[in-house]
Every structure is written in structure tokens, then in C-alpha cells.
Design a protein around this motif. Sequence first.
Motif, PDB file in Angstrom:
ATOM      1  N   LEU A 176      -4.448   5.606  -6.243  1.00  0.00           N
ATOM      2  CA  LEU A 176      -4.677   4.787  -7.432  1.00  0.00           C
ATOM      3  C   LEU A 176      -4.108   5.467  -8.675  1.00  0.00           C
ATOM      4  CD1 LEU A 176      -5.957   2.179  -8.465  1.00  0.00           C
ATOM      5  CD2 LEU A 176      -8.104   3.427  -8.756  1.00  0.00           C
ATOM      6  N   ASP A 177      -4.318   6.761  -8.794  1.00  0.00           N
ATOM      7  CA  ASP A 177      -3.756   7.508  -9.934  1.00  0.00           C
ATOM      8  C   ASP A 177      -2.229   7.424  -9.928  1.00  0.00           C
ATOM      9  OD1 ASP A 177      -6.318   8.197 -10.636  1.00  0.00           O
ATOM     10  OD2 ASP A 177      -6.238  10.207  -9.751  1.00  0.00           O
ATOM     11  N   LEU A 178      -1.643   7.496  -8.734  1.00  0.00           N
ATOM     12  CA  LEU A 178      -0.184   7.408  -8.640  1.00  0.00           C
ATOM     13  C   LEU A 178       0.307   6.016  -9.024  1.00  0.00           C
ATOM     14  CD1 LEU A 178       2.511   8.723  -7.771  1.00  0.00           C
ATOM     15  CD2 LEU A 178       2.086   7.822  -5.469  1.00  0.00           C
ATOM     16  N   LEU A 179      -0.411   4.987  -8.605  1.00  0.00           N
ATOM     17  CA  LEU A 179      -0.026   3.622  -8.953  1.00  0.00           C
ATOM     18  C   LEU A 179      -0.072   3.412 -10.463  1.00  0.00           C
ATOM     19  CD1 LEU A 179      -1.851   1.562  -6.167  1.00  0.00           C
ATOM     20  CD2 LEU A 179       0.592   2.047  -6.353  1.00  0.00           C
ATOM     21  N   VAL A 180      -1.085   3.963 -11.110  1.00  0.00           N
ATOM     22  CA  VAL A 180      -1.181   3.849 -12.575  1.00  0.00           C
ATOM     23  C   VAL A 180       0.009   4.535 -13.239  1.00  0.00           C
ATOM     24  CG1 VAL A 180      -2.537   4.521 -14.599  1.00  0.00           C
ATOM     25  CG2 VAL A 180      -3.689   3.620 -12.570  1.00  0.00           C
ATOM     26  N   THR A 181       0.453   5.651 -12.639  1.00  0.00           N
ATOM     27  CA  THR A 181       1.584   6.395 -13.207  1.00  0.00           C
ATOM     28  C   THR A 181       2.913   5.682 -12.969  1.00  0.00           C
ATOM     29  OG1 THR A 181       0.397   8.479 -12.839  1.00  0.00           O
ATOM     30  CG2 THR A 181       2.781   8.611 -13.189  1.00  0.00           C
ATOM     31  N   THR A 182       3.106   5.153 -11.759  1.00  0.00           N
ATOM     32  CA  THR A 182       4.410   4.574 -11.413  1.00  0.00           C
ATOM     33  C   THR A 182       4.522   3.091 -11.773  1.00  0.00           C
ATOM     34  OG1 THR A 182       3.584   4.165  -9.167  1.00  0.00           O
ATOM     35  CG2 THR A 182       4.803   6.220  -9.552  1.00  0.00           C
ATOM     36  N   ARG A 183       3.386   2.402 -11.956  1.00  0.00           N
ATOM     37  CA  ARG A 183       3.343   0.987 -12.368  1.00  0.00           C
ATOM     38  C   ARG A 183       4.231   0.070 -11.518  1.00  0.00           C
ATOM     39  NH1 ARG A 183       1.698   1.051 -17.930  1.00  0.00           N
ATOM     40  NH2 ARG A 183       0.329   2.867 -18.120  1.00  0.00           N
ATOM     41  N   PRO A 184       3.978  -0.038 -10.208  1.00  0.00           N
ATOM     42  CA  PRO A 184       4.766  -0.996  -9.417  1.00  0.00           C
ATOM     43  C   PRO A 184       4.470  -2.433  -9.859  1.00  0.00           C
ATOM     44  CG  PRO A 184       2.919  -0.177  -8.138  1.00  0.00           C
ATOM     45  CD  PRO A 184       2.958   0.644  -9.392  1.00  0.00           C
ATOM     46  N   GLN A 185       5.449  -3.307  -9.684  1.00  0.00           N
ATOM     47  CA  GLN A 185       5.264  -4.714 -10.073  1.00  0.00           C
ATOM     48  C   GLN A 185       4.442  -5.492  -9.049  1.00  0.00           C
ATOM     49  OE1 GLN A 185       8.454  -3.260 -10.378  1.00  0.00           O
ATOM     50  NE2 GLN A 185       8.083  -2.984 -12.565  1.00  0.00           N
ATOM     51  N   ALA A 186       4.344  -4.986  -7.820  1.00  0.00           N
ATOM     52  CA  ALA A 186       3.603  -5.701  -6.774  1.00  0.00           C
ATOM     53  C   ALA A 186       3.047  -4.717  -5.759  1.00  0.00           C
ATOM     54  CB  ALA A 186       4.507  -6.724  -6.095  1.00  0.00           C
ATOM     55  N   ILE A 187       2.092  -5.194  -4.977  1.00  0.00           N
ATOM     56  CA  ILE A 187       1.514  -4.392  -3.904  1.00  0.00           C
ATOM     57  C   ILE A 187       1.383  -5.283  -2.677  1.00  0.00           C
ATOM     58  CG2 ILE A 187      -0.850  -4.863  -4.704  1.00  0.00           C
ATOM     59  CD1 ILE A 187      -1.606  -2.043  -3.632  1.00  0.00           C
ATOM     60  N   VAL A 188       1.805  -4.750  -1.504  1.00  0.00           N
ATOM     61  CA  VAL A 188       1.788  -5.505  -0.244  1.00  0.00           C
ATOM     62  C   VAL A 188       1.064  -4.649   0.788  1.00  0.00           C
ATOM     63  CG1 VAL A 188       3.177  -6.708   1.480  1.00  0.00           C
ATOM     64  CG2 VAL A 188       4.056  -6.430  -0.843  1.00  0.00           C
ATOM     65  N   VAL A 189      -0.143  -5.059   1.168  1.00  0.00           N
ATOM     66  CA  VAL A 189      -0.969  -4.211   2.024  1.00  0.00           C
ATOM     67  C   VAL A 189      -1.841  -5.051   2.960  1.00  0.00           C
ATOM     68  CG1 VAL A 189      -1.125  -2.261   0.421  1.00  0.00           C
ATOM     69  CG2 VAL A 189      -2.772  -4.139   0.249  1.00  0.00           C
ATOM     70  N   PHE A 190      -2.397  -4.362   3.965  1.00  0.00           N
ATOM     71  CA  PHE A 190      -3.508  -4.930   4.728  1.00  0.00           C
ATOM     72  C   PHE A 190      -4.747  -4.777   3.844  1.00  0.00           C
ATOM     73  CE2 PHE A 190      -0.978  -2.940   8.355  1.00  0.00           C
ATOM     74  CZ  PHE A 190      -0.322  -4.124   8.671  1.00  0.00           C
ATOM     75  N   PRO A 191      -5.357  -5.850   3.385  1.00  0.00           N
ATOM     76  CA  PRO A 191      -6.491  -5.723   2.448  1.00  0.00           C
ATOM     77  C   PRO A 191      -7.624  -4.857   2.983  1.00  0.00           C
ATOM     78  CG  PRO A 191      -5.737  -7.993   2.554  1.00  0.00           C
ATOM     79  CD  PRO A 191      -5.002  -7.253   3.631  1.00  0.00           C
ATOM     80  N   ASP A 192      -7.866  -4.885   4.295  1.00  0.00           N
ATOM     81  CA  ASP A 192      -8.956  -4.086   4.862  1.00  0.00           C
ATOM     82  C   ASP A 192      -8.719  -2.593   4.706  1.00  0.00           C
ATOM     83  OD1 ASP A 192     -10.057  -6.450   5.617  1.00  0.00           O
ATOM     84  OD2 ASP A 192      -9.501  -6.308   7.729  1.00  0.00           O
ATOM     85  N   TRP A 193      -7.459  -2.191   4.655  1.00  0.00           N
ATOM     86  CA  TRP A 193      -7.144  -0.771   4.555  1.00  0.00           C
ATOM     87  C   TRP A 193      -7.284  -0.246   3.124  1.00  0.00           C
ATOM     88  CZ3 TRP A 193      -2.261   0.892   7.813  1.00  0.00           C
ATOM     89  CH2 TRP A 193      -2.552   0.745   9.179  1.00  0.00           C
ATOM     90  N   TYR A 194      -7.084  -1.113   2.143  1.00  0.00           N
ATOM     91  CA  TYR A 194      -7.025  -0.641   0.748  1.00  0.00           C
ATOM     92  C   TYR A 194      -7.994  -1.433  -0.128  1.00  0.00           C
ATOM     93  CZ  TYR A 194      -2.884   1.793   2.386  1.00  0.00           C
ATOM     94  OH  TYR A 194      -2.032   2.610   3.089  1.00  0.00           O
ATOM     95  N   ARG A 195      -9.184  -1.676   0.402  1.00  0.00           N
ATOM     96  CA  ARG A 195     -10.170  -2.505  -0.288  1.00  0.00           C
ATOM     97  C   ARG A 195     -10.535  -1.931  -1.655  1.00  0.00           C
ATOM     98  NH1 ARG A 195     -13.647  -2.006   3.263  1.00  0.00           N
ATOM     99  NH2 ARG A 195     -12.839  -3.635   4.635  1.00  0.00           N
ATOM    100  N   GLU A 196     -10.781  -0.630  -1.730  1.00  0.00           N
ATOM    101  CA  GLU A 196     -11.202  -0.017  -3.003  1.00  0.00           C
ATOM    102  C   GLU A 196     -10.092  -0.106  -4.055  1.00  0.00           C
ATOM    103  OE1 GLU A 196     -13.120   2.366   0.398  1.00  0.00           O
ATOM    104  OE2 GLU A 196     -11.213   1.383  -0.046  1.00  0.00           O
ATOM    105  N   ILE A 197      -8.857   0.116  -3.642  1.00  0.00           N
ATOM    106  CA  ILE A 197      -7.727   0.053  -4.586  1.00  0.00           C
ATOM    107  C   ILE A 197      -7.562  -1.371  -5.107  1.00  0.00           C
ATOM    108  CG2 ILE A 197      -5.213   0.229  -4.762  1.00  0.00           C
ATOM    109  CD1 ILE A 197      -5.345   2.658  -2.964  1.00  0.00           C
TER     110      ILE A 197
END
Length: 526
Positions: free
Chosen positions: A458-479
Motif C-alpha cells: 500500500l505504501d508503494l502504491l501511494v508512492t508510485t500512483r498507478p492509474q489502475a489495479i487488477v487483482v483477485f479481490p480475495d487476495w488483496y481485500r485490505e488494500i
Amino acid sequence: LYRWQGGAGYPLDDSWIHLSFARNLAAGEGFGVNSGQTSTGSTSPLWALLLSVGFLFGAGHAVWPWLLGAATLACAGWASAAAIAALTTRWRADGDALADPAARWLPFLGGLMVVSGTGLVWSAAGAMETPLFAALFMSAWALQVRSRSTHPPGLAGWWGVPAGLAALARPEGLLLLPLLALFSPRRSALRNLLVGLLLAAPYAIYCLVVSGRPLTATFYAKTTHAIAGLPDPSYLVSAGQLLWRLMPGAILLLLLGVTGLLLSWRAHRSAQRRGRSRDLLFSLLPGLLFALLLPLSYAAMGRTFLFAGGAGNFGRYLYPLAPVLVAVGISTLLLGARGLGPAARAGTRPADARRPAVSVALLVVVGVLIWNLAASISHAGFFAHNVRDINAMQVEMAQRLERHLPSGSRVAANDVGALAYFTDLFVLDLVGIVSPEVQKVLFPIRGRGRRARHQALLDLLVTTRPQAIVVFPDWYREILETLRPGLTRIEEIRVPDNITAGRDRLSAFRIEWAAVLAAADEHQTP
């Protein structure tokens, strides 16, 4: 058959990762999945190099990987036959049963066992590197056995070349070099060990320069410790069950061969015969020890959830053991036959007396080969299901996002192969295999659990600011929950009968970072 049933596509997202590395390498855009970004995520730089040849000639992903897979599978069969011939030739000199014409078919039948094994056929059709590794491994073993003869052929003294290349085809090849050296004459061992290390060293140096660590990033992403303690007995039991499901024919040959060897041991009465039997067992030890050490190594590692299924998707990390088990099984079966044959009558040569037992051994191998082939034919449907799963989820999602997002957009994802191959988006691998920036934040917290991992991401995402995220929701529920104020769903794909991907639902969201940061500030304000 596998390609005809599976149609266009490949059975794992990892296949598309290999192809992304190969395409960028051929185009001069660096060794990675993102153009211009180097990565240590390839577990098989040699395979990526061979795949890249197809892109130079326009064969791309639709033709060249299939031809290369078929060629390396054929080489694996040839090398396995050569290894069996080398092992059995060491005790033909006294004119006993091993000189029987029936026995001379066994190396050929062993090669057919290898090329019809489900795991290697699945890998060859799936643009995976395992047949290449098997071909190099068995070639090195065959040459090493021949190098111990009284008058070895010239090439036999250089088994370190295929052994070193095997380490560039799969990291497990690093186990092979010391094992072959351990059972070689000292001078030959030192020379070939040096040659093998010189061939394997450039990629280790590359990894060290790029990431500061000498091994591929896949190793650090899928393990918490190289050795976490004593081997886990429950893992070894599950690995044994997995091997029986993956390669029952090879396991059956091994069990029959060892049983025949034990039953016939008393028949090796003469010191000469016992010496030759010991010589064969000594020659078998590099392969046997590799077959034992590989699952033992996995059992002793600290494994993360990414070490899927105990040994990779569908147990694919154990696929290279099939040719080893076939070679050991056939060699010991033949050695057992020479002792189980009836005693020679007066005026009868030992070879003639033992011929019936050798013929029985030949029929056993033919029967197991037919069983092996039938299992491999039926497995083509499983391969086709894998391809459909990846096409329906990862490939389809990549093609949809290509229409939704601007060129060059940064996208965070947990499966990046098809996304990198079919789009010109810049992928951020949340698993930490192909993205150096993710590896950098995840490595220091290896083994600290899901919460620490997700906070670092999450800290890395805030730093890099990607325009989108593509994930299995069950794996990254907290994020996703933290990012929810700024998330807008772009696409969602469900594959209810999925057996291949990590989950049956893949979701893509656009991220509005202003909304995310505003919500975070509001939450922190007293």
C-alpha cells in the motif's frame, strides 16, 4: 494433440511472462516485461533467449514456442535414452543378459516414456522451460557416466557444459553441478565444476547488479527462508502423493526395478559381478540424490502462498524428476533381470540362461509405456481447460484494459504476463517477481505475514500512483478497502469452472488518487 485441443494460447500466465521477456529481449528493450526496465524475475534466462529467436523472424507466440517445445521435448527423450544406454553399457562386457538384443531396446523405450510423460508434454505445449532443463540435465548425466569409462569419448569429458546450461534453464540445476562432480574423478570433477560455474555465473552476476541478490527474484518472492529448519515430514508425504499422481509410470518402473534388484542381489555371487553392480549403483547416485534432494529442499524451505500447490502449479517444479526416475527404474530393472534369470545349464551361456528374465523386463517396460501414453492422451483435456481459463481471464482482461486505459498507464496487478504481452501498459507486479521496485519493499519483510506485506504494498502504491489495479479481490481485500474511496470498477471477469488461475474472479479498478488521499487525511484528522 495438446495444441489441437487447447487452441490458441497457453496454460499459465507464466508462459506469457516468458514470452514478454523474449519479445523485449529480441526488440532490444531490456531483459524484463516492461520496455526499458531490467528485471531478475526470469527463472530461465536460457529459455527466454531461445524464445526470442522466434520474434526476430516474426514467428512470435503462435508458432515458434510450439516448435521449440517439441524440439526440446525430443532432446529430453534422446538424452534420457543416452543416459540409460550409458548406465547399462557399463556392465555388458562379460556377454551376459545385457548384451541380449531385447535389452538394447530398453534405452529407446525409456526415451519414449520421457517424451510421452504428461508433465513434460504439458510443458512443451505450454511454452514452458521444463523439457529444456530435462534435456540438459540428462545430457550432463549421460556424459558424466561415460566419462568414467576406461576409454571415454571426447565429449564425455565436458559434462560441465550441459550441467552449467541446465542452471540457466531452471534454478534447480544448481543442485546438479556438485552432485555430478562428487561422483566423478577428481581432475574431471574440478574441470567440469569450473566450466559449469562459469556458464551459470553471468546470470548470477546480472541478478546481483540489478537487485543486490544473486538469485532470481522468483526465489525470494516464493520463499521466506532458504532453510527454515528440518524438512517438513507432512510436506514430504504430500510430495510423494503428488509424484504418484504426476508420473505413476515412472514411479512404478522405479519400484519394480528396485524390487528386482533386491531380489536378485544374491545371484551376483562373483566378486566381478558384485563389483559391476556396485559400479552401476555408483553411477546412479547423482540422479537418485537429485530426485531425493529436490523435494527435501522444498520441504526445508520457508514457503509462501505463492509456492502454489506445494510444488508450483500442478506440481510442475517436480516435472524434471520424471526422466530421472525412468532412467533409474529401467537400469535397476535390467540389473535385476540378470540375477533373476535361471541358473545356466551345462554348456549354456549365462546370457542365454537369463534371456527369459530380460524379455519379461522388456514386456514390463512396454506395458508401462502404453499406460503412460494413455494417461498423457487423456491429460490433453486438462491442458485445454488450463488454456481456456487463462484465455478467459488473464488474456481477456488484458485486451479489455487495452481499450479502457491510455497507452503507457501504470497498472498494478497480481498476474502480469498476459497484461504485459498484450498491452503497452506499464505493469507493477504486486507479487514481486518481475518488478524491481516491488522486490525492494517486500524483501526486507519476508516471513512477517500478510498484514506487513499489504502495508508495504500500500505504501508503494501511494508512492508510485498507478492509474489502475487488477487483482483477485480475495487476495488483496485490505488494500482494496483502503483504496475504496477512489476506486471505480472498470471490468470484472468471472470464470466459475476455473482450475488454473489463483481465483475465479479477477477485478480491474481505476484509481482516483485525489479521493484516496483526501479520505486518508480526513480519517487522520482528530
